[in-house]
Design a protein around this motif. Structure first.
Motif, PDB file in Angstrom:
ATOM      1  N   ARG A 473     -17.342 -28.163 -65.437  1.00 31.98           N
ATOM      2  CA  ARG A 473     -17.316 -27.502 -64.113  1.00 31.98           C
ATOM      3  C   ARG A 473     -17.531 -28.514 -62.999  1.00 31.98           C
ATOM      4  O   ARG A 473     -16.868 -28.468 -61.951  1.00 31.98           O
ATOM      5  CB  ARG A 473     -18.393 -26.417 -64.067  1.00 31.98           C
ATOM      6  CG  ARG A 473     -18.069 -25.176 -64.884  1.00 31.98           C
ATOM      7  CD  ARG A 473     -19.003 -24.043 -64.515  1.00 31.98           C
ATOM      8  NE  ARG A 473     -20.397 -24.384 -64.778  1.00 31.98           N
ATOM      9  CZ  ARG A 473     -21.032 -24.156 -65.926  1.00 31.98           C
ATOM     10  NH1 ARG A 473     -20.387 -23.557 -66.924  1.00 31.98           N
ATOM     11  NH2 ARG A 473     -22.303 -24.487 -66.087  1.00 31.98           N
ATOM     12  N   LEU A 474     -18.436 -29.443 -63.210  1.00 32.60           N
ATOM     13  CA  LEU A 474     -18.717 -30.449 -62.175  1.00 32.60           C
ATOM     14  C   LEU A 474     -17.488 -31.322 -61.928  1.00 32.60           C
ATOM     15  O   LEU A 474     -17.145 -31.630 -60.779  1.00 32.60           O
ATOM     16  CB  LEU A 474     -19.912 -31.295 -62.613  1.00 32.60           C
ATOM     17  CG  LEU A 474     -20.530 -32.245 -61.581  1.00 32.60           C
ATOM     18  CD1 LEU A 474     -22.000 -32.450 -61.878  1.00 32.60           C
ATOM     19  CD2 LEU A 474     -19.820 -33.587 -61.568  1.00 32.60           C
ATOM     20  N   LEU A 475     -16.807 -31.697 -63.006  1.00 33.75           N
ATOM     21  CA  LEU A 475     -15.622 -32.556 -62.862  1.00 33.75           C
ATOM     22  C   LEU A 475     -14.484 -31.810 -62.175  1.00 33.75           C
ATOM     23  O   LEU A 475     -13.733 -32.399 -61.386  1.00 33.75           O
ATOM     24  CB  LEU A 475     -15.173 -33.048 -64.236  1.00 33.75           C
ATOM     25  CG  LEU A 475     -16.125 -34.015 -64.943  1.00 33.75           C
ATOM     26  CD1 LEU A 475     -15.672 -34.264 -66.371  1.00 33.75           C
ATOM     27  CD2 LEU A 475     -16.224 -35.342 -64.191  1.00 33.75           C
ATOM     28  N   SER A 476     -14.333 -30.524 -62.472  1.00 30.84           N
ATOM     29  CA  SER A 476     -13.240 -29.752 -61.869  1.00 30.84           C
ATOM     30  C   SER A 476     -13.453 -29.545 -60.374  1.00 30.84           C
ATOM     31  O   SER A 476     -12.483 -29.338 -59.640  1.00 30.84           O
ATOM     32  CB  SER A 476     -13.110 -28.402 -62.573  1.00 30.84           C
ATOM     33  OG  SER A 476     -14.297 -27.630 -62.386  1.00 30.84           O
ATOM     34  N   ARG A 477     -14.705 -29.635 -59.905  1.00 32.59           N
ATOM     35  CA  ARG A 477     -14.972 -29.442 -58.478  1.00 32.59           C
ATOM     36  C   ARG A 477     -14.866 -30.745 -57.678  1.00 32.59           C
ATOM     37  O   ARG A 477     -14.885 -30.707 -56.448  1.00 32.59           O
ATOM     38  CB  ARG A 477     -16.382 -28.849 -58.288  1.00 32.59           C
ATOM     39  CG  ARG A 477     -16.522 -27.422 -58.791  1.00 32.59           C
ATOM     40  CD  ARG A 477     -17.780 -26.784 -58.216  1.00 32.59           C
ATOM     41  NE  ARG A 477     -18.978 -27.511 -58.603  1.00 32.59           N
ATOM     42  CZ  ARG A 477     -19.740 -27.190 -59.662  1.00 32.59           C
ATOM     43  NH1 ARG A 477     -19.412 -26.162 -60.430  1.00 32.59           N
ATOM     44  NH2 ARG A 477     -20.815 -27.891 -59.950  1.00 32.59           N
ATOM     45  N   GLN A 478     -14.774 -31.866 -58.359  1.00 31.70           N
ATOM     46  CA  GLN A 478     -14.709 -33.139 -57.645  1.00 31.70           C
ATOM     47  C   GLN A 478     -13.335 -33.294 -56.984  1.00 31.70           C
ATOM     48  O   GLN A 478     -12.291 -33.151 -57.629  1.00 31.70           O
ATOM     49  CB  GLN A 478     -14.954 -34.302 -58.617  1.00 31.70           C
ATOM     50  CG  GLN A 478     -14.992 -35.667 -57.961  1.00 31.70           C
ATOM     51  CD  GLN A 478     -16.176 -35.829 -57.019  1.00 31.70           C
ATOM     52  OE1 GLN A 478     -17.209 -35.206 -57.218  1.00 31.70           O
ATOM     53  NE2 GLN A 478     -16.027 -36.639 -55.993  1.00 31.70           N
ATOM     54  N   ALA A 479     -13.350 -33.584 -55.681  1.00 32.19           N
ATOM     55  CA  ALA A 479     -12.101 -33.578 -54.897  1.00 32.19           C
ATOM     56  C   ALA A 479     -11.095 -34.609 -55.393  1.00 32.19           C
ATOM     57  O   ALA A 479      -9.892 -34.354 -55.417  1.00 32.19           O
ATOM     58  CB  ALA A 479     -12.429 -33.820 -53.422  1.00 32.19           C
ATOM     59  N   GLY A 480     -11.548 -35.796 -55.794  1.00 30.29           N
ATOM     60  CA  GLY A 480     -10.603 -36.848 -56.163  1.00 30.29           C
ATOM     61  C   GLY A 480     -10.083 -36.774 -57.571  1.00 30.29           C
ATOM     62  O   GLY A 480      -9.222 -37.572 -57.952  1.00 30.29           O
ATOM     63  N   VAL A 481     -10.565 -35.826 -58.388  1.00 31.45           N
ATOM     64  CA  VAL A 481     -10.159 -35.730 -59.785  1.00 31.45           C
ATOM     65  C   VAL A 481      -8.996 -34.757 -59.912  1.00 31.45           C
ATOM     66  O   VAL A 481      -9.119 -33.576 -59.597  1.00 31.45           O
ATOM     67  CB  VAL A 481     -11.333 -35.280 -60.678  1.00 31.45           C
ATOM     68  CG1 VAL A 481     -10.870 -35.114 -62.113  1.00 31.45           C
ATOM     69  CG2 VAL A 481     -12.474 -36.287 -60.595  1.00 31.45           C
ATOM     70  N   ALA A 482      -7.853 -35.261 -60.383  1.00 35.48           N
ATOM     71  CA  ALA A 482      -6.691 -34.399 -60.583  1.00 35.48           C
ATOM     72  C   ALA A 482      -6.782 -33.638 -61.896  1.00 35.48           C
ATOM     73  O   ALA A 482      -6.370 -32.476 -61.975  1.00 35.48           O
ATOM     74  CB  ALA A 482      -5.404 -35.230 -60.556  1.00 35.48           C
ATOM     75  N   ALA A 483      -7.318 -34.259 -62.941  1.00 37.51           N
ATOM     76  CA  ALA A 483      -7.443 -33.604 -64.245  1.00 37.51           C
ATOM     77  C   ALA A 483      -8.530 -34.311 -65.033  1.00 37.51           C
ATOM     78  O   ALA A 483      -8.696 -35.532 -64.945  1.00 37.51           O
ATOM     79  CB  ALA A 483      -6.120 -33.642 -65.004  1.00 37.51           C
ATOM     80  N   ALA A 484      -9.279 -33.515 -65.797  1.00 40.10           N
ATOM     81  CA  ALA A 484     -10.324 -34.046 -66.677  1.00 40.10           C
ATOM     82  C   ALA A 484     -10.007 -33.594 -68.094  1.00 40.10           C
ATOM     83  O   ALA A 484     -10.036 -32.391 -68.390  1.00 40.10           O
ATOM     84  CB  ALA A 484     -11.696 -33.556 -66.242  1.00 40.10           C
ATOM     85  N   TYR A 485      -9.678 -34.534 -68.960  1.00 42.36           N
ATOM     86  CA  TYR A 485      -9.283 -34.219 -70.329  1.00 42.36           C
ATOM     87  C   TYR A 485     -10.450 -34.485 -71.275  1.00 42.36           C
ATOM     88  O   TYR A 485     -10.948 -35.627 -71.338  1.00 42.36           O
ATOM     89  CB  TYR A 485      -8.080 -35.063 -70.744  1.00 42.36           C
ATOM     90  CG  TYR A 485      -6.853 -34.841 -69.893  1.00 42.36           C
ATOM     91  CD1 TYR A 485      -5.966 -33.814 -70.179  1.00 42.36           C
ATOM     92  CD2 TYR A 485      -6.580 -35.653 -68.793  1.00 42.36           C
ATOM     93  CE1 TYR A 485      -4.829 -33.603 -69.405  1.00 42.36           C
ATOM     94  CE2 TYR A 485      -5.458 -35.454 -68.011  1.00 42.36           C
ATOM     95  CZ  TYR A 485      -4.594 -34.424 -68.315  1.00 42.36           C
ATOM     96  OH  TYR A 485      -3.472 -34.215 -67.522  1.00 42.36           O
ATOM     97  N   PRO A 486     -10.911 -33.452 -72.011  1.00 45.10           N
ATOM     98  CA  PRO A 486     -11.999 -33.682 -72.970  1.00 45.10           C
ATOM     99  C   PRO A 486     -11.528 -34.566 -74.108  1.00 45.10           C
ATOM    100  O   PRO A 486     -10.376 -34.486 -74.555  1.00 45.10           O
ATOM    101  CB  PRO A 486     -12.340 -32.270 -73.452  1.00 45.10           C
ATOM    102  CG  PRO A 486     -11.077 -31.490 -73.257  1.00 45.10           C
ATOM    103  CD  PRO A 486     -10.418 -32.068 -72.037  1.00 45.10           C
TER     104      PRO A 486
END
Length: 767
Positions: A473-486
């Motif tokens: 959730r924290l990564l998805s809210r970060q403005a500069g992150v387009a995608a976070a892949y586990p």
């Protein structure tokens, strides 16, 4: 002999510039060959030296806790056993950096098999309960030395302050960060305090074999004896050796290829220069024969002269490499320092020098033989047969170009054989310059477009004290992150159970990670995978085949649908979606998140924002780019381009001199017909420039093809895989070609202008 020496000295004085240029070229080529030898020796010798001094193990197995490893000592071919040692995963925390560290429990006495070699400090001491000895490459990367204090965190999150007692070399694993995690040795009591849960530990056993060639067979026996579900990882001495000093090997091969090709180009240039001198000195050679010189003496005279120039250049190059080499920045300086300490380096220097002298002498043999065949009374030179104008000259005439350009186009290809040889000798340096530019462009591609080489994720975030759901959730809210892949990484036994590779679950089938594919397609189903070249080689399979691997005792059958560019782990990576690693308890918890940033987002800014938002409960690091470890290649490429340019310059001097000698009577006739000195100069400049232009076009075209093949071949050999080569930008190639043609024109202007100032009667009297 006195007369021979006097003639040779007089000839060298008459061609001072050309002789000095050949000495310089030979010296620089010698330096490149010596550095290549040192780098290639340094690529394998450190591991071999460490392995021999430490009585290293050929095979290492990581097994589950509590497994009885006694059967391993009874296997055929096993000479000695190291361990078993209890190991536990941990994290070394240094400032804002958190790196994985494997702790291995060893007693206070150094083991007899696979004995760590202390480089600084001392071994473990029972009186220092928090002591640790770090592997040298890991300690160097962490800027840790004997006497420092480091913070180690266990899986339970508790931190422990450790004192670095010493730094040691080992042949058990490759250098960090090419081989992860890092390695540290601690006492068994220290390991029990850092990791009190036995289920979180493992056992590591090393086997020293009587015959290293039986490593794969012994690995199969060992896995069978213990049970494939009990073995989590297998590594062999071949894997460790191949991972050691990969960058040095790349530099060494680059220098060796360029050095050998440059030596060939220099030999051809010497042959051209010697042949030009023979034709220019026909009257002098005839006079020498008339006063009693035999053909054999004339042949030896030319051979001695050019061999002497080669010897002088080799001596200067050897002295420069020996004196300046150790002062060069790493890895060149480090490799030279190590190599000079080896007892066989003098023999290698001698072999390099002898090989270079023999190459130059062989190149001079044919012109020297032609000198021996010159008659004592030269025949009257007949007029050259009239040939048809070349297509280029007829085109220039058709376009009504100025007379100087038409005559220059005619003279350039009037002697087709000689023109072809000149073009070939000029094309070879241009070919290798194009290869060098291709290497530079490939490095720029790694740096500027990392997504093309398997580095789409700019940052890696590892949860530390925060659960996976909160981290997501924290990564998805970060403005500069387009995608976070586990992502999660597991060790898997390959078919045949001879070694292990890394199986990486990254992304999902619904949201796949953007792998850089060089062959095949991406993952579209839960049983599909993409593999790096190293993994394909280890499993002996190709794209489109099915493989069975064992992860944590669970067999998995996967369909390899693509080959990905993998710069990590020597390409020994098998990548799947997270769903493919589902077990009895569901999907594995992500070990990290690969973060793809939005266009224009600052990696450092996004990292700082994530650290602040997570209150440092996320360990966010920049993805390591292989181009950062290959910075020395750029300096080497520049040096090689300079060497090749010098060789091309030497050939241009020879070509210009030959052209003037062949056409000096024509120039005199042209002047007598009314051409101005500038027009006569333009004829020679046009002729040389056209030959250079053809050579540039041919060398560049072949160089682009050769560059692609050489770079992809090296990528395949290193495990990264073919498909990484980048063609030099068209603008760069045009600029390099333009510079070559302009230099050729400038080189030919001075002798051409000097020839036009000669008196007409003087020029005609030479025939």
């Amino acid at each position: 002999m006195r007369a021979v020496l006097r003639w040779e000295f007089a000839d060298l004085r008459a061609h001072r510039g050309q002789a000095a240029l050949m000495v310089l070229v030979t010296a620089v080529i010698t330096v490149s060959l010596i550095l290549a030898n040192a780098l290639l020796q340094n690529a394998g010798n450190p591991w071999q030296r460490t392995f021999g001094q430490s009585n290293g193990a050929h095979l290492w197995l990581h097994v589950r806790p509590g497994v009885d490893t006694a059967p391993l000592a009874r296997l055929d071919g096993v000479a000695a056993v190291a361990g078993p040692y209890r190991t536990a995963p941990s994290t070394l925390v240094r400032s804002a950096e958190k790196v994985p560290l494997e702790l291995r429990a060893v007693g206070p006495a150094l083991p007899k098999v696979s004995r760590p070699l202390m480089r600084s400090g001392r071994w473990l001491d029972p009186s220092v309960s928090n002591g640790v000895v770090l592997e040298s490459s890991f300690a160097r990367s962490m800027w840790a030395a004997a006497g420092d204090s480091v913070t180690v965190r266990g899986l339970d999150g508790a931190t422990h302050t450790m004192r670095v007692l010493g730094v040691a070399d080992t042949a058990d694993q490759g250098a960090y960060p090419n081989w992860t995690p890092g390695l540290g040795w601690v006492l068994p009591s220290t390991l029990g305090r850092i990791e009190p849960d036995p289920s979180h530990t493992a056992q590591t056993v090393g086997l020293r074999l009587r015959d290293p060639a039986t490593t794969d067979f012994t690995a199969q026996q060992a896995v069978t004896a213990l049970g494939s579900d009990q073995v989590t990882m297998v590594s062999t001495w071949q894997q460790v050796r191949s991972s050691m000093n990969l960058d040095n090997r790349l530099l060494g091969l680059l220098l060796a290829v360029f050095g050998l090709v440059a030596l060939l180009a220099a030999a051809l240039a010497v042959a051209g220069a010697a042949g030009s001198r023979v034709l220019a000195q026909v009257r002098d050679i005839a006079m020498l024969k008339a006063v009693g010189f035999t053909p054999a003496q004339l042949v030896r005279m030319f051979l001695y002269e050019h061999s002497a120039l080669a010897v002088v250049g080799i001596v200067l190059g050897t002295a420069a490499a020996s004196g300046i080499g150790p002062l060069l920045p790493s890895p060149l300086g480090e490799a030279m320092t190590f190599w000079q300490a080896q007892p066989d380096h003098l023999g290698a220097l001698l072999a390099t020098g002898v090989g270079a002298v023999l190459t130059i002498a062989l190149a001079t043999a044919l012109p020297a033989w032609r000198a021996g065949r010159v008659p004592a009374v030269p025949t009257v030179r007949a007029d050259r047969p009239v040939r048809r104008m070349s297509l280029l000259a007829r085109l220039a005439l058709l376009l009504r170009l100025p007379p100087a350009l038409v005559l220059g186009a005619r003279d350039a290809f009037y002697r087709p054989l000689r023109a072809g040889l000149t073009i070939a000798r000029l094309a070879i340096p241009m070919l290798m310059i194009t290869v060098a530019l291709g290497s530079w462009a490939t490095l720029d591609g790694f740096r500027d477009h990392p997504e093309r080489v398997g580095l789409a994720a700019t940052l890696t975030a590892k949860p530390s004290g925060i659960d996976a759901a909160s981290a997501s959730r924290l990564l998805s809210r970060q403005a500069g992150v387009a995608a976070a892949y586990p992502g999660v990484e597991l060790q898997a036994l390959v078919p045949g159970q001879t070694t292990t590779i890394t199986v990486r679950g990254l992304g999902t089938v619904a949201r796949p990670y953007p792998f850089a594919l060089a062959e095949g397609r991406g993952i579209q189903d839960t049983d599909e995978a993409v593999a790096g070249q190293g993994a394909l080689d280890q499993m002996h399979v190709k794209v489109g085949q099915w493989v069975r691997v064992m992860t944590g005792g669970t067999p998995r059958i996967l369909h390899i649908v693509g080959r990905s560019i993998e710069p990590d782990h020597n390409g020994e990576m098998l990548s799947v979606g997270m769903e493919a690693l589902e077990g009895p308890v569901g999907l594995p918890q992500p070990q990290y998140y690969a973060l793809v940033l939005r266009p224009g987002a600052s990696p450092s800014g996004v990292r700082a924002g994530l650290l602040a938002a997570s209150h440092n409960q996320l360990d966010v690091q920049l993805t390591t780019n292989p181009a950062d470890q290959l910075g020395a290649v750029r300096g080497v490429v520049i040096g090689l381009v300079v060497v090749l340019a010098l060789i091309g310059l030497a050939e241009l001097v020879t070509a210009t001199g030959s052209g003037l000698r062949d056409h000096i009577r024509d120039l005199a006739v042209l002047r007598a017909m009314g051409l101005t000195p500038r027009q006569v100069t333009a004829v020679i400049v046009t002729s040389t420039s056209l030959l250079t232009t053809v050579a540039v076009l041919a060398g560049t075209a072949v160089g682009v093809l050769v560059s692609d093949r050489l770079i992809n071949l090296q990528g395949h050999a290193s495990g990264v895989g073919a498909g990484i080569a980048q063609m030099p930008p068209l603008g760069t190639l045009l600029l390099a070609g333009t510079i070559a043609v302009v230099v050729a024109a400038c080189v030919s202007v001075v002798p051409a202008a000097r020839a036009t100032r000669a008196r007409v009667t003087t020029a005609l009297s030479q025939f």
